[in-house]
Design a protein around this motif. Structure first.
Motif, PDB file in Angstrom:
ATOM      1  N   VAL A   1       0.836  -1.208   0.000  1.00 38.44           N
ATOM      2  CA  VAL A   1       0.000   0.000   0.000  1.00 38.44           C
ATOM      3  C   VAL A   1       0.870   1.256   0.000  1.00 38.44           C
ATOM      4  CG1 VAL A   1      -1.933  -1.163   1.132  1.00 38.44           C
ATOM      5  CG2 VAL A   1      -0.227   0.007   2.526  1.00 38.44           C
TER       6      VAL A   1
ATOM      7  N   ILE B   1       1.889   1.770  -3.514  1.00 35.70           N
ATOM      8  CA  ILE B   1       0.768   2.289  -4.294  1.00 35.70           C
ATOM      9  C   ILE B   1       0.633   3.795  -4.101  1.00 35.70           C
ATOM     10  CG2 ILE B   1      -1.766   2.317  -4.400  1.00 35.70           C
ATOM     11  CD1 ILE B   1      -1.705  -0.694  -3.987  1.00 35.70           C
ATOM     12  N   GLU B   2       0.864   4.265  -2.865  1.00 35.98           N
ATOM     13  CA  GLU B   2       0.781   5.693  -2.596  1.00 35.98           C
ATOM     14  C   GLU B   2       1.828   6.453  -3.405  1.00 35.98           C
ATOM     15  OE1 GLU B   2       0.586   8.767   1.214  1.00 35.98           O
ATOM     16  OE2 GLU B   2       1.521   6.805   1.450  1.00 35.98           O
TER      17      GLU B   2
ATOM     18  N   ALA C   1       0.732   6.707  -6.954  1.00 37.94           N
ATOM     19  CA  ALA C   1      -0.306   7.723  -7.155  1.00 37.94           C
ATOM     20  C   ALA C   1       0.314   9.116  -7.224  1.00 37.94           C
ATOM     21  CB  ALA C   1      -1.328   7.647  -6.029  1.00 37.94           C
TER      22      ALA C   1
ATOM     23  N   GLY D   1      -7.418   3.358 -10.020  1.00 35.94           N
ATOM     24  CA  GLY D   1      -8.417   3.666  -9.005  1.00 35.94           C
ATOM     25  C   GLY D   1      -9.165   2.421  -8.567  1.00 35.94           C
TER      26      GLY D   1
ATOM     27  N   LEU E   1      -7.095   0.513  -6.242  1.00 37.32           N
ATOM     28  CA  LEU E   1      -7.101   1.079  -4.890  1.00 37.32           C
ATOM     29  C   LEU E   1      -8.267   0.519  -4.076  1.00 37.32           C
ATOM     30  CD1 LEU E   1      -6.313   4.850  -5.632  1.00 37.32           C
ATOM     31  CD2 LEU E   1      -4.743   3.100  -4.788  1.00 37.32           C
ATOM     32  N   LYS E   2      -9.441   0.436  -4.696  1.00 40.35           N
ATOM     33  CA  LYS E   2     -10.611  -0.098  -4.011  1.00 40.35           C
ATOM     34  C   LYS E   2     -10.412  -1.568  -3.649  1.00 40.35           C
ATOM     35  CE  LYS E   2     -13.426   3.369  -3.697  1.00 40.35           C
ATOM     36  NZ  LYS E   2     -13.857   3.864  -2.361  1.00 40.35           N
TER      37      LYS E   2
ATOM     38  N   LYS F   1      -7.532  -3.080  -3.168  1.00 36.74           N
ATOM     39  CA  LYS F   1      -6.520  -3.174  -2.115  1.00 36.74           C
ATOM     40  C   LYS F   1      -7.106  -2.749  -0.759  1.00 36.74           C
ATOM     41  CE  LYS F   1      -3.047  -4.344  -2.915  1.00 36.74           C
ATOM     42  NZ  LYS F   1      -2.435  -5.704  -2.844  1.00 36.74           N
ATOM     43  N   ALA F   2      -7.981  -1.724  -0.765  1.00 37.26           N
ATOM     44  CA  ALA F   2      -8.628  -1.293   0.473  1.00 37.26           C
ATOM     45  C   ALA F   2      -9.496  -2.411   1.044  1.00 37.26           C
ATOM     46  CB  ALA F   2      -9.478  -0.045   0.223  1.00 37.26           C
TER      47      ALA F   2
END
Length: 236
Positions: free
Chosen positions: A26, A29-30, A33, A51, A54-55, A57-58
């Protein structure tokens, strides 16, 4: 001596390693971004896919922590239940003691007011007697005696107006007694729909108590019977 039981949420070593891996992912990933630049339709489409990642991974992070959160919740609930079981007898005891003290305080207040009223009435009776005596002495030509009786009547008049408390209120350090009221009976069919802008039906005892307290125990509510009590509070 047996050691006290301790409940904690355990995190297996394997899960800890998975958490470290997930944290690295994560974090990466940040950074991705922050480095992203959208200059054309392809970049825009790639950002959309990113995007959605991201969902996903969340959701993965949420699923990863759910078992630990559930375990921690169960451990916390078990401790809270044990705490509640131990506090309940103390709360019941406090309620019992406060009720007994309130009843005693209220009765003492009733006796004190009755004694003060009796003293006031006695002073009034003595004043009337002295006034009568002064009138009789005046008629008999005893002006000095009449003036003396009149002065004594004035003293009794002041005593009747400003009665000195006969008994003091009971006091204990750390204990406070304040005026409150208690509903003793409610006839739901007689209680009005609303009163003083407050809706009362279906009968809302909390709203009724707000009205009683706001009026300092002077309001009359059809269908509601209440009495003044002493509200006790303790401090350490």
């Amino acid at each position: 001596m047996k050691q006290a039981e301790t409940l904690v949420a355990q995190v297996p070593q394997a899960e800890l390693m998975d958490e470290q891996q997930l944290n690295r992912e994560v974090t990466d990933i940040e950074f991705q971004a922050e480095a992203m630049v959208i200059q054309n339709d392809e970049d825009y489409a790639a950002a959309g896919e990113f995007g959605k990642l991201l969902k996903q991974k969340a959701a993965q992070v949420t699923s990863f922590f759910k078992p630990m959160k559930d375990s921690a919740y169960q451990a916390h609930k078990a401790v809270c239940d044990r705490e509640k079981a131990m506090l309940t007898p103390l709360k019941n005891a406090e309620k019992t003691v406060k009720s007994a003290m309130s009843n005693y305080f209220t009765e003492r207040e009733r006796q004190r007011k009755a004694a003060e009223e009796a003293a006031r009435r006695a002073a009034e009776a003595e004043r009337e007697r002295k006034l009568q005596e002064a009138a009789e002495l005046e008629t008999a030509g005893d002006k000095a005696g009449a003036e003396s009786a009149m002065e004594e009547a004035m003293v009794m008049d002041e005593a009747a107006t400003y009665t000195v408390p006969v008994t003091a209120k009971p006091k204990v350090s750390g204990v406070t007694a304040s005026k409150d009221w208690e509903i003793t009976d409610i006839d739901p069919k007689t209680v009005p729909l609303s009163l003083a802008g407050i809706e009362l039906r279906p009968v809302d005892t909390a709203a009724v108590m707000r009205l009683i307290r706001a009026s300092k125990g002077t309001i009359e509510i059809p269908g509601v019977t209440y009495k003044q009590v002493a509200k006790m509070s303790f401090r350490r």
